[in-house]
Write an enzyme that holds these catalytic residues in place. Structure first.
Site, short mmCIF file in Angstrom:
data_model
loop_
_atom_site.label_atom_id
_atom_site.label_comp_id
_atom_site.label_asym_id
_atom_site.label_seq_id
_atom_site.Cartn_x
_atom_site.Cartn_y
_atom_site.Cartn_z
N LYS A 90 35.48 23.59 28.56
CA LYS A 90 34.58 24.58 29.16
C LYS A 90 35.29 25.63 30.03
O LYS A 90 34.80 26.74 30.18
CB LYS A 90 33.48 23.88 29.98
N GLY A 146 32.44 20.59 38.03
CA GLY A 146 31.89 21.68 37.21
C GLY A 146 30.38 21.74 37.23
O GLY A 146 29.79 22.83 37.32
#
Length: 276
Positions: A69, A135
């Site tokens: 990501k 995250g």
């Protein structure tokens, strides 16, 4: 599926655990769309090659999951401002000119899950306590700040990591010492666990809820198990709870719409199907 079918998928390493193919497959079948959503196991050293090949292979886009990501941010042609701010991309969209756009829909997924799971909660009703600074926490804090939550109390085992998140995102974030996480719940209208503590195979989240008002909403973004120890303890003391499955389901909506041209619904039928 015809030769003109639209393609999308999920890029991860590993990717066998992902529920996204099941989720998108449900919508494709429900809507009668000529398309497919494929799991794409991509090792980190092959990520750039696969990303560059997606438009040529006929993909309309893809979801991105761990560990890609952050790495994928430097590989896209266009980066959505929210993805840049959060520091992660979870959705790729191939534009009409063949270029790749990176987006982040995790903040949207978190907030929509909260709204659907507890419609009476209002962002302005009081401070929010957020546990964790990884995250997922970045997406959660961004969503809460943008919604107008007056104060976000952020507690993480590493204070330095929490301070970095607060500096990166700005907004009404107060960093709380890990030792004071329980006391920081006083007066909060919302508590969110963004860590993996409580997930199957992990230890439970060590957090005393005594200071948390019983009217406060408790949300855990973990969804395996669906009712974590935190949510079970919150329920026992009368707090309204929101489980983590809806975040996964809602974050998928914008991507599906971009790839397949129809906006899907997050329904009880979908929840049951994804869990089965």
């Amino acid at each position: 599926m015809s030769g003109k079918a639209r393609l999308a998928g999920v890029l991860g390493w590993p990717v066998s655990h992902s529920r996204s193919p099941r989720l998108h497959g449900f919508w494709l079948e429900q809507m009668g769309i000529d398309g497919a959503y494929l799991p794409l196991a991509v090792a980190p050293e092959h990520l750039e090659t696969v990303i560059r090949a997606l438009p040529r292979m006929g993909f309309a886009g893809a979801n991105v999951t761990v560990p890609h990501k952050e790495a994928v941010m430097r590989l896209v042609d266009h980066l959505d401002p929210l993805a840049r701010r959060i520091g992660a991309v979870n959705t790729l969209v191939v534009r009409q000119d063949g270029t790749l756009e990176g987006r982040n829909t995790d903040a949207y997924g978190f907030f929509e899950n909260l709204r659907q799971g507890c419609p009476l909660w209002e962002p302005t009703s009081g401070p929010a306590a957020v546990i964790g600074a990884g995250g997922a926490a970045r997406a959660v804090v961004a969503a809460l700040a943008d919604a107008g939550v007056p104060e976000i109390r952020l507690a993480n085992r590493s204070r330095e990591r929490a301070a970095t998140l607060a500096a990166d995102l700005g907004g009404p974030v107060t960093v709380v010492d890990w030792a004071e996480r329980a006391e920081s719940l006083e007066g909060c209208a919302l508590l969110v666990n963004t860590t993996t503590l409580g997930m199957t195979g992990q230890s439970s989240l060590d957090l005393d809820l005594a200071a948390l008002p019983t009217t406060s909403v408790v949300n855990d973004i973990v969804y395996v198990p669906l009712v974590t120890d935190l949510l079970a303890r919150a329920t026992a003391r009368g707090n309204p709870i929101v489980d983590g499955l809806g975040m996964l389901l809602h974050q998928a909506v914008p991507g599906f719409e971009a790839w397949f041209g129809q906006r899907p619904q997050v329904s009880d039928q979908l929840r049951a199907f994804v869990l089965s």
